[in-house]
Write a protein that holds these residues in place. Structure first.
Motif, PDB file in Angstrom:
ATOM      1  N   ARG A 261     109.841  43.192  47.825  1.00  0.00           N
ATOM      2  CA  ARG A 261     110.526  42.049  47.208  1.00  0.00           C
ATOM      3  C   ARG A 261     110.307  42.069  45.695  1.00  0.00           C
ATOM      4  O   ARG A 261     109.479  41.347  45.154  1.00  0.00           O
ATOM      5  N   TRP A 262     111.064  42.918  45.026  1.00  0.00           N
ATOM      6  CA  TRP A 262     110.904  43.077  43.584  1.00  0.00           C
ATOM      7  C   TRP A 262     111.315  41.823  42.816  1.00  0.00           C
ATOM      8  O   TRP A 262     110.883  41.626  41.675  1.00  0.00           O
ATOM      9  N   ASP A 263     112.118  40.986  43.424  1.00  0.00           N
ATOM     10  CA  ASP A 263     112.513  39.740  42.771  1.00  0.00           C
ATOM     11  C   ASP A 263     111.441  38.664  42.889  1.00  0.00           C
ATOM     12  O   ASP A 263     111.532  37.608  42.256  1.00  0.00           O
ATOM     13  N   ASN A 264     110.390  38.942  43.691  1.00  0.00           N
ATOM     14  CA  ASN A 264     109.349  37.942  43.903  1.00  0.00           C
ATOM     15  C   ASN A 264     108.022  38.631  44.240  1.00  0.00           C
ATOM     16  O   ASN A 264     107.460  38.441  45.316  1.00  0.00           O
ATOM     17  N   LEU A 265     107.523  39.429  43.315  1.00  0.00           N
ATOM     18  CA  LEU A 265     106.263  40.130  43.562  1.00  0.00           C
ATOM     19  C   LEU A 265     105.095  39.161  43.712  1.00  0.00           C
ATOM     20  O   LEU A 265     104.065  39.512  44.293  1.00  0.00           O
TER      21      LEU A 265
ATOM     22  N   LEU B 289     109.456  48.784  36.860  1.00  0.00           N
ATOM     23  CA  LEU B 289     108.364  48.626  35.910  1.00  0.00           C
ATOM     24  C   LEU B 289     108.386  47.233  35.291  1.00  0.00           C
ATOM     25  O   LEU B 289     107.340  46.605  35.103  1.00  0.00           O
ATOM     26  N   GLY B 290     109.585  46.748  34.993  1.00  0.00           N
ATOM     27  CA  GLY B 290     109.702  45.420  34.411  1.00  0.00           C
ATOM     28  C   GLY B 290     109.205  44.333  35.339  1.00  0.00           C
ATOM     29  O   GLY B 290     108.564  43.368  34.910  1.00  0.00           O
ATOM     30  N   ALA B 291     109.474  44.492  36.629  1.00  0.00           N
ATOM     31  CA  ALA B 291     109.025  43.502  37.607  1.00  0.00           C
ATOM     32  C   ALA B 291     107.505  43.463  37.680  1.00  0.00           C
ATOM     33  O   ALA B 291     106.899  42.381  37.757  1.00  0.00           O
ATOM     34  N   ILE B 292     106.870  44.622  37.640  1.00  0.00           N
ATOM     35  CA  ILE B 292     105.407  44.668  37.694  1.00  0.00           C
ATOM     36  C   ILE B 292     104.809  44.047  36.438  1.00  0.00           C
ATOM     37  O   ILE B 292     103.860  43.266  36.501  1.00  0.00           O
ATOM     38  N   GLU B 293     105.374  44.380  35.291  1.00  0.00           N
ATOM     39  CA  GLU B 293     104.858  43.836  34.035  1.00  0.00           C
ATOM     40  C   GLU B 293     105.015  42.321  33.993  1.00  0.00           C
ATOM     41  O   GLU B 293     104.096  41.600  33.571  1.00  0.00           O
ATOM     42  N   ARG B 294     106.160  41.810  34.444  1.00  0.00           N
ATOM     43  CA  ARG B 294     106.373  40.360  34.437  1.00  0.00           C
ATOM     44  C   ARG B 294     105.395  39.640  35.345  1.00  0.00           C
ATOM     45  O   ARG B 294     105.008  38.492  35.085  1.00  0.00           O
ATOM     46  N   ASP B 295     104.993  40.329  36.422  1.00  0.00           N
ATOM     47  CA  ASP B 295     104.053  39.711  37.359  1.00  0.00           C
ATOM     48  C   ASP B 295     102.617  39.789  36.850  1.00  0.00           C
ATOM     49  O   ASP B 295     101.721  39.212  37.456  1.00  0.00           O
ATOM     50  N   GLY B 296     102.408  40.517  35.766  1.00  0.00           N
ATOM     51  CA  GLY B 296     101.072  40.612  35.184  1.00  0.00           C
ATOM     52  C   GLY B 296     100.126  41.496  35.972  1.00  0.00           C
ATOM     53  O   GLY B 296      98.898  41.340  35.866  1.00  0.00           O
ATOM     54  N   LYS B 297     100.679  42.418  36.749  1.00  0.00           N
ATOM     55  CA  LYS B 297      99.855  43.306  37.564  1.00  0.00           C
ATOM     56  C   LYS B 297      99.803  44.701  36.938  1.00  0.00           C
ATOM     57  O   LYS B 297     100.518  45.004  35.983  1.00  0.00           O
ATOM     58  N   PHE B 298      98.966  45.557  37.495  1.00  0.00           N
ATOM     59  CA  PHE B 298      98.887  46.938  37.054  1.00  0.00           C
ATOM     60  C   PHE B 298      99.602  47.839  38.057  1.00  0.00           C
ATOM     61  O   PHE B 298      99.990  47.397  39.149  1.00  0.00           O
ATOM     62  N   ALA B 299      99.758  49.092  37.699  1.00  0.00           N
ATOM     63  CA  ALA B 299     100.380  50.051  38.614  1.00  0.00           C
ATOM     64  C   ALA B 299      99.706  51.408  38.477  1.00  0.00           C
ATOM     65  O   ALA B 299      99.167  51.755  37.418  1.00  0.00           O
TER      66      ALA B 299
END
Length: 239
Positions: free
Chosen positions: A166-170, A191-201
């Motif tokens: 659920r990339w729209d709601n990580l 990548l943008g979704a992860i960054e917006r969620d404040g998480k790492f990858a």
């Protein structure tokens, strides 16, 4: 510092999830090791990737059909000739013992599908890891990460994300501290979704030829690869 994890050990050079692959990873300078854990019929966590044992042992059985004693009789290898000289799968306890004696490299422990029917067995892996200095747990199966957090709220977890995530709601994956993504998902959308969620990858499937390795986004914490030496060299180009 971004770390390079040897995928199933240095599996580009030695057969996956074997002592030889793990030792090769250390010899090549990997910062850490990624490995997989499945459950036997009698609930013992062992180091092996496939639930179906045919590819790695030549035996047409599932690991959930065999006790640890029965699994011990099988040899891991690429083909029947290599299996003659191969070793049986390691237990999780044996793997941690080896890791501690080998300088305690960073560890990425992937919990596989056989835990879904017996999620209580996650505790065996988490407890075996207690006190290890640098470790995180990953899985394609989010409920298993929830179980890790129940057992040890301070344990680091990472969801192995796919296009179906659920990339729209990580934010719904609250028990995942970060995400592991295949290099095929290296795009602005994911990548943008992860960054917006404040998480790492961390990114897996890399081999050192990828143009983004020298200077990745700040939230990229590491690489998971069959070829830790080539990825290490690629990273140096950005320094």
């Amino acid at each position: 510092m971004r770390k390079v994890y040897a995928h199933r050990g240095a599996s580009g050079y030695a057969f996956e999830n074997t002592l030889r692959a793990f030792e090769k990873a250390i010899g090549l300078g990997a910062d850490g090791i990624e490995t997989d854990v499945q459950l036997t019929k009698d609930g013992v966590p062992v180091i092996i990737h496939d639930a179906d044992l045919y590819r790695v042992t030549g035996t047409r059985r599932f690991i959930t059909e065999l006790t640890l004693e029965e699994v011990r009789k099988l040899r891991i290898g690429r083909n029947r000739w290599k299996r003659l000289l191969g070793k049986p799968a390691m237990t999780v306890t044996e793997f941690f013992e080896w890791a501690r004696l080998s300088g305690s490299p960073a560890l990425n422990i992937e919990l596989k599908e056989t835990f879904l029917d017996r999620p209580e067995a996650v505790a065996k892996v988490v407890n075996a890891a207690k006190g290890y200095p640098d470790i995180h747990f990953s899985s394609f199966h989010y409920p298993l990460l929830m179980r890790v957090k129940q057992e040890d709220p301070g344990a680091e977890t990472a969801l192995i994300a796919t296009k179906k995530t659920r990339w729209d709601n990580l934010g719904m994956y609250g028990s995942a501290d970060g995400f592991h993504i295949h290099k095929r998902l290296w795009s602005g959308k994911y990548l943008g979704a992860i960054e917006r969620d404040g998480k790492f990858a961390r990114v897996y499937g890399v081999d050192g030829t990828e143009p983004f390795i020298p200077k990745p986004e700040a939230f990229i914490r590491g690489w998971i690869t069959d070829y830790p030496d080539t990825v290490k060299k690629a990273m140096q180009k950005g320094s």
